[in-house]
Structures are given as structure tokens and as C-alpha cells.
Design a protein around this motif. Structure first.
Motif: not given
Ligand code: CP
Length: 320
Positions: A115-123
Motif C-alpha cells: 500500500p505504501q508503494i501505491i500511495s507514492g504513485a497515486v493522488k
């Protein structure tokens, strides 16, 4: 008051005031689920994507129900039906979903930190719905809500968490949450299933189940997470159950007003006997019901935050 961060990635990132805000908000939203027409327009026009790379009954369903009860558009994607099976990376999946302008992405993944990786890639805001052995924040919050409901408060209580602590994201989130809320946490389990860092997190270790439950106000039983085990951690399930399974006989040594919890899914006859799981001290189904209220609160609070942010962006643009 608002949540400080864009995402809910773990209880570790929340302070006590934020936890209380989430619990109070969940309490104030419960009425929606208790009336004939279980729908309010609060999140009309918001889009929520449930992106589940691991199996789930309770978490996925309750996030979907929570979003729909507040009139959001909810889209469910499971690993088997996503382009991950064709080799798409997690970041590419996230960026492609972001291109469709969701407001919130709820993620469950077998890898800690996904989830952290996704968080860094999305608004969009990201909610961790369970990542590997790391954290399961919404489960912990619904556990806190259930404890507060049954016991009136969390501060000063003694909570025993029993079982496969090593592989349990629920245990980790609950140790963070309960200690932040002023409870005392003791853990017990097969020595191979007790990670050494657990005491640094604020929990104390008891050698046996009996020592852990004798003065506990709440007993949380955990499932053996076979799907995360790479080798044998105990000789047989029968021996596991004899040492760390909770049954009616062993429960006699607990307090007379003890509360029994389990995040589910339950392995009946292994970590908990059917008569205890279904017995008078068990609040397992109350936990599930509170899961809807907690997830409504998380979606509501994160959406409100985004609402405030976009209003601020609009104000800033007007002032320039
Ligand atoms: N407690 C929990 O996370 O259950 P599910 O795996 O069914 O979502």
C-alpha cells in the motif's frame, strides 16, 4: 479535527486523537446500518476502488457495503481478474487506476509495504486493507470500537493476544493501537511464533495461554497463518491446540466478565473451540458488524479531507 495524512497505511502513523476521531465518527455513522433504507448521500460522486490481491470475506465486503451505504461508486478488482496476471507491475496498475480519477483506493496485498508503494504513485487516498505480516489498521480500529462498546473504555484494560503473532498483521496493528490508547497488551504463543521485536512494540510475553488469560479483560485469539509459513513452526495442529487453543475448560481460569474476540476467519477446533467461538463471551460477530461502521468512518474522513484540500486548491487558484 481531521486526519493528518492522505492515507491510512498503518496504526503506527495515527496518534491517539486521530484514533478517537475515527472511533467517534464510526459510532455516529452506525445508525445508517440500523434503519430500513440503509443509504445516505454523503459520498455521492466519489469513486472507491477495492483492489484485493489476497482473499477476503469480511474486509472486502464491508468496505464495499460502507461505500455503497454512503452512495459512493464502488469498484471491486481482485488479483485474478486484474492485469497483474499478465505481468503488470503494482506501480503500473496503480498509475492506470489513478488515470481514472478514483478518490480512494483500498488495497490488500500479500507483500508488506505494497500500500505504501501505491500511495507514492497515486493522488487518491490509499487505505491499507492488510499487507503481508505488516499491518491491518481497519481491523484494529473495529476491534477497538468493539472493546470500547463492550467495556466502556480501552484505557487501563489488559488485553491478551494469543496465537500466531509472528505472521499476524492484526496483532501488530492491535499492539500499536491498544498501547496508544492506554491498554496493557500481553501475548502468548508457540515460541517460534513470537517475534523478538514484539516487546519493543510495547507488548509483554507470557509463556503459556493460562498465564496470559488469567487476568485478561479481553482475549483475542488468532488464526495460524499457514499461507505465510515457509516451514514447520510447531509439531502438529493437535499439539498447537492442546497448548494454545482456547476451549471452555481453559476459559474457566479467565475473569468472569472476559470478552473473547477473533478477527476471523476462525479455524474451529484449532485456535478456538466452537463452544467458545459461539458462546456468551464471544463478540466475534459484533466485530464484523463494527467493521462496516469503521470503514464508513475511514471513507468519510478521507473524503472530507480531500474535499477540504480541493476547496483550498480552488481558493489558492482564485487568489493567484
Ligand atoms: N479479518 C479479516 O481480515 O477477514 P477477511 O480476510 O475475511 O477480510
Amino acid at each position: 479535527m481531521q486526519l493528518r495524512n492522505k492515507d491510512i497505511l498503518g496504526i503506527k502513523d495515527l496518534d491517539r486523537d486521530e484514533i478517537e476521531l475515527i472511533l467517534d465518527t464510526a459510532e455516529s455513522l452506525k445508525w445508517v446500518s440500523n434503519r430500513d433504507i440503509k443509504k445516505v448521500p454523503t459520498l455521492r460522486g466519489k469513486t472507491i476502488i477495492n483492489l484485493f490481491f489476497e482473499a477476503s470475506t469480511r474486509t472486502r465486503t464491508s468496505f464495499e457495503i460502507a461505500g455503497k451505504r454512503m452512495s459512493a461508486d464502488v469498484i471491486n478488482i481482485s488479483a485474478s481478474s486484474s492485469s497483474a496476471v499478465k505481468g503488470e507491475t503494482l506501480i503500473d496498475t496503480a498509475k492506470n487506476l489513478q488515470a481514472m480519477s478514483p478518490d480512494i483506493i483500498v488495497v490488500r496485498h500479500g507483500s508488506s509495504g505494497a500500500p505504501q508503494i501505491i500511495s507514492g504513485a497515486v493522488k487518491a487516498s490509499v487505505i491499507n486493507a492488510g499487507d503481508g505480516c505488516h499491518e491491518h489498521p481497519s481491523q484494529s480500529l473495529l476491534d477497538l470500537l468493539t472493546i470500547r462498546q463492550v467495556k466502556g473504555q480501552i484505557e487501563g484494560l489488559r488485553i491478551a493476544i494469543i496465537g500466531d503473532i509472528k505472521h499476524s498483521r492484526v496483532a501488530r496493528s492491535n499492539i500499536y493501537a491498544l498501547t496508544k490508547m492506554g491498554a496493557q497488551v500481553v501475548v502468548a504463543g508457540f515460541p517460534t511464533l513470537l517475534p523478538p521485536e514484539i516487546e519493543k512494540m510495547g507488548a509483554s510475553i507470557r509463556k503459556t495461554l493460562d498465564e496470559a488469560i488469567i487476568d485478561a479483560d479481553v482475549i483475542m485469539m488468532l488464526r495460524i497463518q499457514k499461507e505465510r509459513m515457509t516451514g514447520p513452526y510447531f509439531p502438529t495442529e493437535r499439539e498447537y491446540s492442546m497448548l494454545f487453543g482456547l476451549n471452555a475448560k481453559r476459559l474457566k481460569s479467565a475473569k468472569s466478565d472476559v470478552t473473547i474476540m477473533h478477527p476471523g476467519p476462525v479455524n474451529r477446533g484449532v485456535e478456538i473451540s466452537p463452544e467458545v467461538a459461539d458462546g456468551p463471551y464471544s463478540v466475534i460477530l459484533e466485530q464484523v458488524a463494527n467493521g462496516v461502521a469503521i470503514r464508513m468512518a475511514l471513507l468519510y474522513l478521507l473524503s472530507g479531507r480531500k474535499h477540504e484540500e480541493s476547496r483550498k486548491e480552488a481558493r489558492d487558484e482564485n487568489n493567484n
